[in-house]
Design a protein around this motif. Structure first.
Motif, PDB file in Angstrom:
ATOM      1  N   GLN A   6       0.863  -1.180   0.000  1.00 20.16           N
ATOM      2  CA  GLN A   6       0.000   0.000   0.000  1.00 20.16           C
ATOM      3  C   GLN A   6       0.899   1.229   0.000  1.00 20.16           C
ATOM      4  O   GLN A   6       1.894   1.289   0.707  1.00 20.16           O
ATOM      5  N   ASP A   8       1.640   5.482   0.241  1.00 22.11           N
ATOM      6  CA  ASP A   8       1.168   6.679   0.911  1.00 22.11           C
ATOM      7  C   ASP A   8       0.780   7.681  -0.176  1.00 22.11           C
ATOM      8  O   ASP A   8       1.626   8.315  -0.778  1.00 22.11           O
ATOM      9  N   LEU A   9      -0.523   7.788  -0.425  1.00 21.87           N
ATOM     10  CA  LEU A   9      -1.024   8.611  -1.516  1.00 21.87           C
ATOM     11  C   LEU A   9      -1.580   9.943  -1.052  1.00 21.87           C
ATOM     12  O   LEU A   9      -2.164  10.677  -1.846  1.00 21.87           O
ATOM     13  N   ASP A  12      -5.996  12.288  -0.713  1.00 24.03           N
ATOM     14  CA  ASP A  12      -6.898  11.994  -1.832  1.00 24.03           C
ATOM     15  C   ASP A  12      -6.258  10.982  -2.777  1.00 24.03           C
ATOM     16  O   ASP A  12      -5.445  11.340  -3.626  1.00 24.03           O
ATOM     17  N   PRO A  13      -6.628   9.695  -2.647  1.00 26.82           N
ATOM     18  CA  PRO A  13      -6.041   8.670  -3.502  1.00 26.82           C
ATOM     19  C   PRO A  13      -6.829   8.440  -4.804  1.00 26.82           C
ATOM     20  O   PRO A  13      -6.674   7.407  -5.443  1.00 26.82           O
ATOM     21  N   SER A  14      -7.677   9.405  -5.201  1.00 30.62           N
ATOM     22  CA  SER A  14      -8.527   9.200  -6.381  1.00 30.62           C
ATOM     23  C   SER A  14      -7.689   9.119  -7.653  1.00 30.62           C
ATOM     24  O   SER A  14      -6.755   9.877  -7.855  1.00 30.62           O
ATOM     25  N   GLU A  33      -5.860  -0.459  -7.548  1.00 21.89           N
ATOM     26  CA  GLU A  33      -6.669  -0.584  -6.327  1.00 21.89           C
ATOM     27  C   GLU A  33      -5.889  -1.328  -5.245  1.00 21.89           C
ATOM     28  O   GLU A  33      -5.939  -0.960  -4.074  1.00 21.89           O
ATOM     29  N   ARG A  35      -2.860  -1.204  -4.741  1.00 21.35           N
ATOM     30  CA  ARG A  35      -1.818  -0.303  -4.239  1.00 21.35           C
ATOM     31  C   ARG A  35      -2.404   0.863  -3.440  1.00 21.35           C
ATOM     32  O   ARG A  35      -1.675   1.732  -3.008  1.00 21.35           O
ATOM     33  N   GLY A  36      -3.733   0.895  -3.290  1.00 25.07           N
ATOM     34  CA  GLY A  36      -4.364   1.892  -2.435  1.00 25.07           C
ATOM     35  C   GLY A  36      -5.081   3.029  -3.141  1.00 25.07           C
ATOM     36  O   GLY A  36      -5.616   3.919  -2.492  1.00 25.07           O
ATOM     37  N   PHE A  37      -5.110   3.026  -4.470  1.00 23.34           N
ATOM     38  CA  PHE A  37      -5.818   4.077  -5.204  1.00 23.34           C
ATOM     39  C   PHE A  37      -7.323   3.813  -5.191  1.00 23.34           C
ATOM     40  O   PHE A  37      -7.764   2.664  -5.160  1.00 23.34           O
ATOM     41  N   TYR A  59      -5.040  11.893  -9.344  1.00 21.05           N
ATOM     42  CA  TYR A  59      -4.142  11.182 -10.254  1.00 21.05           C
ATOM     43  C   TYR A  59      -4.937  10.736 -11.479  1.00 21.05           C
ATOM     44  O   TYR A  59      -6.135  10.464 -11.386  1.00 21.05           O
ATOM     45  N   LEU A 125       4.037   9.047  -9.078  1.00 22.87           N
ATOM     46  CA  LEU A 125       4.537   9.506  -7.782  1.00 22.87           C
ATOM     47  C   LEU A 125       5.927  10.123  -7.832  1.00 22.87           C
ATOM     48  O   LEU A 125       6.430  10.570  -6.800  1.00 22.87           O
TER      49      LEU A 125
END
Length: 184
Positions: A6, A8-9, A12-14, A33, A35-37, A59, A125
């Motif tokens: 996971q 660190d986004l 807002d991981p959208s 998904e 990876r946390g998005f 993103y 990133l």
């Protein structure tokens, strides 16, 4: 096989993914998904612009050539709605002119397909100051050439003479290339 870590986004991981290749779109969405998005997908310029307008993501991964137009149109809408969005443009074959156009319009980075989820994450990133790491297994020059010829061949409805004309290549040379197996 290990699960991807996971990331660190931030708050807002959208993530918006716009691509008309359904298999690639679903595979990349699942990988991101994991990876946390928080992924939203679109398969056309129209759908991508609608999402970018209604819910501009932090993103985005946008294919350059879509069936109903140019992915750069989605980049422009998203950049207008959310200046700080990190946008990666994907394309089936890379050309300097399209890379420059994508970056001028506001793309953060530009990747050639096939790009895997790790390459996309690195591009999304990466910091502005540092260049992203080069891919571990980039396509060979022969493979890139082969992919480009195959794409033009398909766009010309598998007409060898028309493909040869558009590639400024002798028809017999093209026939010999098409008769060989694809390079690795």
């Amino acid at each position: 096989m290990t699960e991807p870590a996971q990331l660190d986004l931030g708050p807002d991981p959208s993530l918006l993914i716009v691509d008309d290749d359904e298999v690639f779109l679903k595979r990349l969405a699942r990988a991101m998904e994991k990876r946390g998005f928080a992924v939203e997908t679109a398969d056309s310029v129209t759908a991508g612009k609608a999402i970018a307008t209604a819910r501009p993501p932090a993103y985005a991964v946008i294919d350059l050539r879509l069936e109903d137009g140019n992915g750069l149109d989605v980049v422009e809408v998203l950049r207008a709605k959310r200046e700080e969005a990190r946008i990666v443009v994907l394309t089936g074959y890379g050309a300097i002119a399209t890379a420059v156009a994508a970056v001028k319009i506001g793309a953060t980075d530009y990747l050639s397909k096939p790009a895997d989820a790790n390459e996309v994450v690195r591009a999304l990133l990466s910091s502005e100051e540092a260049l992203p790491e080069p891919p571990e297994n980039p396509m060979s020059a022969d493979r890139v050439r082969w992919e480009h010829i195959q794409r033009v061949y398909e766009q010309c409805d598998r007409n060898v003479s028309e493909t040869a004309r558009r590639l400024s290549m002798h028809r017999r040379t093209l026939q010999r290339i098409l008769a060989k197996r694809s390079p690795r």
